[in-house]
Design a protein around this motif. Structure first.
Motif, PDB file in Angstrom:
ATOM      1  N   LYS A  19       0.854  -1.193   0.000  1.00 31.59           N
ATOM      2  CA  LYS A  19       0.000   0.000   0.000  1.00 31.59           C
ATOM      3  C   LYS A  19       0.892   1.247   0.000  1.00 31.59           C
ATOM      4  N   GLU A  20       0.468   2.272  -0.702  1.00 34.73           N
ATOM      5  CA  GLU A  20       1.259   3.512  -0.695  1.00 34.73           C
ATOM      6  C   GLU A  20       1.272   4.135   0.691  1.00 34.73           C
ATOM      7  N   HIS A  21       2.364   4.816   0.989  1.00 31.00           N
ATOM      8  CA  HIS A  21       2.486   5.604   2.214  1.00 31.00           C
ATOM      9  C   HIS A  21       2.527   7.078   1.814  1.00 31.00           C
ATOM     10  N   VAL A  65      -3.842  11.041 -10.356  1.00 28.67           N
ATOM     11  CA  VAL A  65      -3.651  10.287  -9.115  1.00 28.67           C
ATOM     12  C   VAL A  65      -3.768  11.221  -7.910  1.00 28.67           C
ATOM     13  N   ASP A  66      -3.150  12.391  -7.993  1.00 27.30           N
ATOM     14  CA  ASP A  66      -3.225  13.351  -6.891  1.00 27.30           C
ATOM     15  C   ASP A  66      -4.666  13.802  -6.642  1.00 27.30           C
ATOM     16  N   LEU A  67      -5.397  14.068  -7.713  1.00 25.86           N
ATOM     17  CA  LEU A  67      -6.797  14.477  -7.566  1.00 25.86           C
ATOM     18  C   LEU A  67      -7.639  13.363  -6.954  1.00 25.86           C
ATOM     19  N   LEU A  68      -7.450  12.143  -7.454  1.00 25.83           N
ATOM     20  CA  LEU A  68      -8.219  11.008  -6.950  1.00 25.83           C
ATOM     21  C   LEU A  68      -7.881  10.705  -5.494  1.00 25.83           C
ATOM     22  N   ARG A  69      -6.630  10.874  -5.120  1.00 27.78           N
ATOM     23  CA  ARG A  69      -6.199  10.619  -3.740  1.00 27.78           C
ATOM     24  C   ARG A  69      -6.966  11.514  -2.763  1.00 27.78           C
ATOM     25  N   ASN A  70      -7.378  12.663  -3.223  1.00 37.62           N
ATOM     26  CA  ASN A  70      -8.096  13.619  -2.373  1.00 37.62           C
ATOM     27  C   ASN A  70      -9.600  13.632  -2.645  1.00 37.62           C
ATOM     28  N   SER A  71     -10.111  12.562  -3.221  1.00 42.74           N
ATOM     29  CA  SER A  71     -11.535  12.491  -3.571  1.00 42.74           C
ATOM     30  C   SER A  71     -12.238  11.405  -2.767  1.00 42.74           C
ATOM     31  N   PRO A  92      -7.805   3.879   0.101  1.00 47.17           N
ATOM     32  CA  PRO A  92      -6.381   3.839   0.461  1.00 47.17           C
ATOM     33  C   PRO A  92      -5.717   2.473   0.293  1.00 47.17           C
ATOM     34  N   GLU A  93      -6.450   1.407   0.584  1.00 46.80           N
ATOM     35  CA  GLU A  93      -5.892   0.054   0.464  1.00 46.80           C
ATOM     36  C   GLU A  93      -5.630  -0.350  -0.983  1.00 46.80           C
ATOM     37  N   LEU A  94      -6.166   0.426  -1.925  1.00 44.02           N
ATOM     38  CA  LEU A  94      -6.064   0.057  -3.343  1.00 44.02           C
ATOM     39  C   LEU A  94      -5.201   1.014  -4.151  1.00 44.02           C
ATOM     40  N   VAL A 134      -0.217   1.314  -9.069  1.00 43.84           N
ATOM     41  CA  VAL A 134      -1.546   1.061  -9.621  1.00 43.84           C
ATOM     42  C   VAL A 134      -2.570   1.663  -8.671  1.00 43.84           C
ATOM     43  N   LEU A 135      -3.649   2.161  -9.257  1.00 49.29           N
ATOM     44  CA  LEU A 135      -4.716   2.769  -8.468  1.00 49.29           C
ATOM     45  C   LEU A 135      -6.063   2.191  -8.906  1.00 49.29           C
ATOM     46  N   PHE A 136      -6.839   1.789  -7.923  1.00 50.01           N
ATOM     47  CA  PHE A 136      -8.221   1.362  -8.133  1.00 50.01           C
ATOM     48  C   PHE A 136      -9.093   2.348  -7.355  1.00 50.01           C
ATOM     49  N   THR A 137     -10.078   2.951  -8.005  1.00 45.96           N
ATOM     50  CA  THR A 137     -10.960   3.909  -7.337  1.00 45.96           C
ATOM     51  C   THR A 137     -12.418   3.517  -7.538  1.00 45.96           C
ATOM     52  N   LYS A 138     -13.262   4.008  -6.630  1.00 44.29           N
ATOM     53  CA  LYS A 138     -14.687   3.689  -6.687  1.00 44.29           C
ATOM     54  C   LYS A 138     -15.353   4.360  -7.890  1.00 44.29           C
ATOM     55  N   ILE A 139     -16.222   3.594  -8.535  1.00 38.18           N
ATOM     56  CA  ILE A 139     -17.079   4.104  -9.604  1.00 38.18           C
ATOM     57  C   ILE A 139     -18.494   3.591  -9.358  1.00 38.18           C
TER      58      ILE A 139
END
Length: 173
Positions: free
Chosen positions: A7-9, A33-39, A44-46, A60-65
């Motif tokens: 997981k990213e730190h 990625v920066d925008l999604l990190r703050n959305s 965080p686990e993904l 890699v980033l997985f975000t909710k849709i």
């Protein structure tokens, strides 16, 4: 070569941006990625990194849709985007390891499916199939074979259909 997928730190943010900028040859994905990190779409686990010899070489980033059907029923899923590996580490299985670790983690924390817009010959090895199989459509015009979905659990997309709605942050790319 030993590669640790984790997981990213918070200390990884600059390195993650650098990986995305190098892999894509532009800053758009790093900014995404920066925008999604703050959305609210961020999980965080993904947000996973590949580390070797103390250096971040992949992300890699997985975000909710949401998938919204014609009756306005909303189904939660995940988008896989972006996936990036430093050019000197590409074609060594790091991207595949990141994707597989992300899919496993998503399943472990209770997600049922993932959507990806990507190369039709790469993603099927992870179980992705054209999303149209489930009558799931992209919100924009793309080739059917490039817009794919995978069920993380058996029947994870049963009775799910509709149009994918990405986090608004994707509009920045």
């Amino acid at each position: 070569m030993d590669v640790l997928i984790r997981k990213e730190h918070s200390a990884d943010v600059t390195a993650i941006s650098a990986v995305n900028e190098e892999a894509f040859g532009r800053a758009d994905e790093a900014n995404l990625v920066d925008l999604l990190r703050n959305s609210s779409a961020f999980v965080p686990e993904l947000s996973l990194v590949a580390e070797t010899n103390g250096a971040i070489v992949g992300h890699v980033l997985f975000t909710k849709i949401k998938i919204i059907d014609s009756f306005n029923h909303r189904f939660e899923s995940l988008a896989l985007a972006p996936i990036a590996v430093r050019s000197s580490f590409q074609r060594k299985g790091i991207g595949a390891a990141l994707i597989q670790a992300g899919l496993n983690k998503a399943r472990e924390i209770g997600y049922l499916s993932v959507i990806v817009l990507g190369h039709e010959t790469y993603y099927p090895k992870f179980g992705f199939q054209p999303a149209s199989r489930w009558n799931i459509q992209p919100p924009f015009d793309v080739p059917d074979e490039a817009f794919m979905a995978v069920e993380l659990v058996e029947c994870g997309l049963k009775q799910v259909s509709g149009i994918v709605v990405y986090a608004k942050e994707f509009e920045a790319v």
